[in-house]
Every structure is written in structure tokens, then in C-alpha cells.
Motif scaffolding. Structure first.
Motif, short mmCIF file in Angstrom:
data_model
loop_
_atom_site.label_atom_id
_atom_site.label_comp_id
_atom_site.label_asym_id
_atom_site.label_seq_id
_atom_site.Cartn_x
_atom_site.Cartn_y
_atom_site.Cartn_z
N GLU A 251 0.82 -1.21 0.00
CA GLU A 251 0.00 0.00 0.00
C GLU A 251 0.86 1.27 0.00
N ALA A 252 2.13 1.12 0.42
CA ALA A 252 3.04 2.27 0.47
C ALA A 252 3.89 2.38 -0.79
N PHE A 253 3.47 1.73 -1.87
CA PHE A 253 4.21 1.79 -3.13
C PHE A 253 4.42 3.23 -3.61
N PRO A 254 3.48 4.17 -3.36
CA PRO A 254 3.73 5.56 -3.75
C PRO A 254 5.02 6.13 -3.18
N LEU A 255 5.50 5.62 -2.03
CA LEU A 255 6.77 6.08 -1.50
C LEU A 255 7.93 5.69 -2.41
N ALA A 256 7.82 4.50 -3.04
CA ALA A 256 8.86 4.07 -3.98
C ALA A 256 8.85 4.96 -5.22
N ILE A 257 7.65 5.33 -5.65
CA ILE A 257 7.55 6.24 -6.81
C ILE A 257 8.19 7.58 -6.47
N LYS A 258 7.93 8.09 -5.27
CA LYS A 258 8.51 9.37 -4.86
C LYS A 258 10.03 9.27 -4.80
N ALA A 259 10.54 8.21 -4.20
CA ALA A 259 12.00 8.04 -4.08
C ALA A 259 12.65 7.95 -5.46
N ALA A 260 12.02 7.21 -6.37
CA ALA A 260 12.57 7.07 -7.72
C ALA A 260 12.61 8.42 -8.43
N LYS A 261 11.54 9.20 -8.31
CA LYS A 261 11.51 10.51 -8.96
C LYS A 261 12.60 11.42 -8.41
N GLU A 262 12.79 11.39 -7.10
CA GLU A 262 13.84 12.22 -6.50
C GLU A 262 15.22 11.76 -6.94
N MET A 263 15.40 10.45 -7.04
CA MET A 263 16.69 9.94 -7.51
C MET A 263 16.95 10.36 -8.95
N ARG A 264 15.92 10.34 -9.75
CA ARG A 264 16.11 10.72 -11.15
C ARG A 264 16.61 12.17 -11.24
N LYS A 265 16.04 13.04 -10.43
CA LYS A 265 16.49 14.43 -10.44
C LYS A 265 17.99 14.51 -10.14
N ILE A 368 7.25 6.20 -14.59
CA ILE A 368 7.24 6.33 -13.13
C ILE A 368 6.31 7.49 -12.78
N THR A 369 5.05 7.18 -12.66
CA THR A 369 4.03 8.17 -12.33
C THR A 369 3.19 7.66 -11.17
N ASP A 370 2.34 8.51 -10.68
CA ASP A 370 1.47 8.12 -9.57
C ASP A 370 0.46 7.06 -9.99
N GLN A 371 0.28 6.86 -11.29
CA GLN A 371 -0.66 5.85 -11.79
C GLN A 371 -0.02 4.46 -11.91
N LEU A 372 1.30 4.38 -11.71
CA LEU A 372 2.00 3.09 -11.86
C LEU A 372 1.53 2.10 -10.81
N LYS A 373 1.20 0.89 -11.24
CA LYS A 373 0.79 -0.17 -10.33
C LYS A 373 1.59 -1.43 -10.65
N PHE A 374 2.38 -1.89 -9.69
CA PHE A 374 3.23 -3.05 -9.94
C PHE A 374 2.42 -4.30 -10.19
N GLU A 375 1.18 -4.36 -9.67
CA GLU A 375 0.36 -5.55 -9.84
C GLU A 375 -0.03 -5.80 -11.29
N ASN A 376 0.05 -4.77 -12.13
CA ASN A 376 -0.33 -4.92 -13.54
C ASN A 376 0.74 -5.63 -14.37
N TYR A 377 1.96 -5.66 -13.86
CA TYR A 377 3.07 -6.18 -14.66
C TYR A 377 3.28 -7.67 -14.39
N ILE A 378 2.36 -8.44 -14.97
CA ILE A 378 2.40 -9.89 -14.83
C ILE A 378 2.79 -10.50 -16.18
N ILE A 379 2.99 -11.80 -16.20
CA ILE A 379 3.54 -12.48 -17.38
C ILE A 379 2.83 -12.10 -18.68
N PRO A 380 1.50 -12.23 -18.79
CA PRO A 380 0.86 -11.91 -20.08
C PRO A 380 1.07 -10.46 -20.50
N MET A 381 1.01 -9.54 -19.53
CA MET A 381 1.17 -8.12 -19.85
C MET A 381 2.58 -7.84 -20.33
N VAL A 382 3.59 -8.43 -19.69
CA VAL A 382 4.98 -8.19 -20.07
C VAL A 382 5.26 -8.73 -21.47
#
Length: 418
Positions: A251-265, A368-382
Motif C-alpha cells: 500500500e506504500a508503493f507511492p513512497l517508492a515512486i517518490k523516491a525514484a523521482k527524487e533519484m532521477r532528479k 514512473i508516475t502516480d498511476q503506476l501499479k506493480f500488480e499490472n506487470y504480470i507475465i501476459p502483460m509483459v
């Protein structure tokens, strides 16, 4: 690493073959329509008339007419039941090119004519490999069996093998599927076939997965997760830096998105080329390729600790470097310690032993946006995502990030002042 996985039969040759089922007969051009099961749906994959003897054509035509269940334009339709073996040159736009009838498969169930089986029967793997229990369920929802999983490995092999090459491999095996017990495997088992390459390190005989045959053999052993070190077997120097952004819960995945965005900067300001990827679990990982045999782990630690300390100081309520989970207080763990000699990271495009068949998927930075959901990236989708042959890490091993050396030298100088 660009490779169109939806066209694994793209190299035209005459030795491709597979099993298909009859779905109709065209009165217009006197061809027999054939289908295959793909993603649990019946799809038309082509038609044939070459290779049939006259009496075979007459019998087959009569069978279709006598058992027809309707008509679509000029095609007499029939329920799947008759299986045939067809040779072909390639597949283009999901249609067989130059199909030629070889034989009837009277003992085969039409439900065994699957796209995944077609792939596995045609990929160039060692003859010692015998695929066992292809029907075994690995993930329940969505349902993924061993045949589906092995076909996934075959299709993503051009993308995953460059990362596995010359690295000491640690796998996590799930012999009874994801709901069963699992175990880490580092030592190559005694029953491994002769073609499996190994390297001994600290008394452990590690498997080196350099080729498709090894990858498929490991998959048949239900090695679901592939973990790799940051160095190759011929060097003590890392070839990449990886930051692991580990939120306390999904549920705290948005924290990973925030950290990634800050790292990119930060990385962009340092003129560093970096590549984000989903961990396949609940977090993100940021990869930075470096020139081979140039930086030690002690030197890269100066950089990783600097980045982590900076982010924790700037966002103390969101991020932490505290290793004890009980002391993190709901903050995201910036795991820079994981980047070290003897440590491992999940390999890009490896599946994970989670409830869903999630994949450690490389991403483009603009994903890497606030809409990113890791649950969507499963075998068929990839698989669908890679169908064009585009991979966010396709130029990964071409990058050397020369500006990183100036940064580390500056950190060294600063450290020596105190």
C-alpha cells in the motif's frame, strides 16, 4: 537486445512444425482453416492445402461438411476435434507462412494445440531437456501452468540472458507451485545435464545461465526467481550499481515512486544514465551501469551512501536507512547496503514467487508516475509489452557513465578532509 517476441518464428526456415486443429474449410480457395489456443482463446492461425493427398483431401472435406456447425462467408465452420501436424516457414502477423500438411494427429486432444507448446517444440534447446508435467499449475489467479511459464522464458530469453550471462546464479525454486514450499538453490544439483555450465566459488558450484537451454532447464525445475550478483565471474568489480527502494508494504508503493523521482532528479543533474525497474514485489530498483573493472565496491559505496543519506536528510518522514524493520516507522527503506560483494538482486525480467505472476519489469522513466501499479506487470502483460521488441534496457550494456568517476573522486576528497 531488441527482439520481437511475438514472432519467435521470424527466421524463415523449413523445419518449424507444430500441431493445430481444424476449424473450417474455405469453399473459395479449397483450403482448410486451422486454429490454435492462445491465451485461452481459439485463434485462427492460417490455412493449408499443400501436402494433402487427393484421398486425404476428400475425406477431410467430407468430414467438415458432415460435421459443420455453421458458415462464415465462404468458410464452412466445424468444432475443434481433428488435429494435424503442419510444417511452416515462419509466423507473420500471427499467421503461418507457407504451411504444409504433414500428418493427422489422431491421438491428440485439440486442447493440447497451444501457442506455448508450439514455441517450446520449436525453440533450439538441448536434446537432454525433457519437459515434465507441463500442466502443473504454478500460479492460480490468473492461472499459469509450467508450459505457460517455460514459453515465457523462451520468449524473453533475448532480454534476460544478457543480464544472467557470466554471473553466479541463485534461484528460488517452487517445486509445487507458488502456494507450496520454496527454497534457495545455489549449488548445481548432481543430476544436472552435462551442458549446464558451473563455476565454483567459496565451495559452492554455481550455475552460469548463458544460454536458452540452461534457462529452460532451470524453468523446468521450477526455478521461479533468478537472483544475480553485481559482478561477472571473471572480475571482482561491479558492472552496475543498483538501489533497492523497499516500501514497508504494498500500500506504500507511492513512497517508492517518490523516491525514484527524487533519484532521477539527482542522477540527471550528475549526467548519469539510470534505468528504473519494478522489483516484481512491492518496490522499485534503480540500475546504473558502469564501465567494467573500474570501480571497487568500496568506491561505489561512497556514492550509494551519499545518495541515501541525502534523501533521508531531505525527506526524513518518508525515507530511512534503518535496517531493522521495527525501527522504520512506516518509512521506505533505501537499501544501499544490498549493493555489495556477495549480495544479489532480482534479475530484470525474472518472475517472482508472489500471489500474482509478477515480473521484475524494466521501465522507462516517464512510466514512473502516480498511476503506476506493480500488480499490472504480470507475465501476459509483459509479453504483450515486449511484442514490438522494445526494451527500456536495450542499450544498458553500452553505457559507461563516465561522470560517475568524477563524483566518486569528489566524495573521496571530501571524506579525506575529515
Amino acid at each position: 537486445m531488441d527482439y520481437p517476441i511475438n514472432n519467435i518464428f521470424s527466421k524463415k526456415r523449413s523445419k518449424y512444425s507444430g500441431s493445430f486443429f481444424l476449424i473450417g474449410f474455405s469453399t473459395h480457395d479449397q483450403t482448410f482453416q486451422i486454429g490454435i489456443i492462445k491465451e485461452r482463446k481459439i485463434v485462427r492461425i492460417g490455412s493449408f492445402k499443400k501436402g494433402l493427398k487427393q484421398n486425404e483431401k476428400e475425406i477431410l472435406t467430407k468430414t467438415v461438411v458432415d460435421n459443420q456447425n455453421g458458415k462464415e462467408n465462404e468458410i464452412i465452420m466445424v468444432d475443434p476435434s481433428i488435429c494435424v501436424e503442419i510444417a511452416f516457414q515462419s509466423v507473420e502477423n500471427e499467421q503461418l507462412i507457407n504451411p504444409i500438411f504433414k500428418s493427422f494427429l489422431l491421438q491428440q486432444d485439440w486442447e493440447q494445440c497451444t501457442w506455448d507448446r508450439l514455441i517450446l517444440n520449436n525453440v533450439p534447446i538441448d536434446n537432454e531437456i525433457k519437459i515434465t508435467h507441463p500442466e502443473k499449475i504454478i500460479w492460480n489467479d490468473p492461472s499459469v501452468n509450467k508450459e505457460n511459464f517455460l514459453a515465457y522464458l523462451a520468449q524473453i530469453s533475448p532480454f534476460i540472458l544478457p543480464f544472467l550471462e557470466k554471473r553466479l546464479l541463485t534461484t528460488i525454486r517452487y517445486p509445487k507451485g507458488i502456494t507450496g514450499e520454496s527454497f534457495f538453490q545455489k549449488n548445481c544439483p548432481d543430476y544436472a545435464p552435462k551442458f549446464i555450465k558451473t563455476v565454483e566459488n567459496d565451495g559452492i558450484k554455481y550455475i552460469i545461465c548463458n544460454d536458452l537451454s540452461t534457462l529452460i532447464w532451470l524453468g523446468n525445475q521450477l526455478a521461479i526467481e533468478f537472483h544475480i550478483p553485481f559482478q561477472t565471474v571473471d572480475s571482482n568489480y561491479p558492472i552496475e550499481i543498483v538501489f533497492d527502494l523497499d516500501p514497508p508494504c504494498k500500500e506504500a508503493f507511492p513512497l517508492a515512486i517518490k523516491a525514484a523521482k527524487e533519484m532521477r532528479k539527482i542522477f540527471d543533474s550528475f549526467n548519469l544514465i539510470s534505468y528504473p525497474k519494478l522489483s516484481g514485489s512491492k518496490g522499485l530498483q534503480i540500475h546504473i551501469p558502469i564501465k567494467r573493472n573500474t570501480l571497487t565496491y568500496n568506491e561505489t559505496r561512497l556514492f550509494t551512501s551519499f545518495i541515501a543519506d541525502y534523501l533521508v536528510e531531505k525527506f526524513p518522514d518518508d525515507f530511512t536507512i534503518e535496517r531493522l524493520k521495527k525501527n522504520r516507522g512506516g518509512r521506505l527503506y533505501l537499501d544501499y547496503v544490498q549493493h555489495g560483494e556477495g549480495k544479489t538482486i532480482i534479475c530484470p525480467y525474472s518472475t517472482r514467487g508472489k500471489e500474482l505472476p509478477t515480473v521484475a519489469t524494466p521501465l522507462y522513466w516517464d512510466e514512473i508516475t502516480d498511476q503506476l501499479k506493480f500488480e499490472n506487470y504480470i507475465i501476459p502483460m509483459v509479453l504483450n509489452r515486449l511484442s514490438s521488441g522494445n526494451c527500456p534496457m536495450n542499450d544498458y550494456f553500452e553505457q559507461e557513465n563516465p561522470s560517475l568517476y568524477d563524483i566518486i573522486n569528489a566524495l573521496k576528497e571530501n571524506k579525506n578532509k575529515f
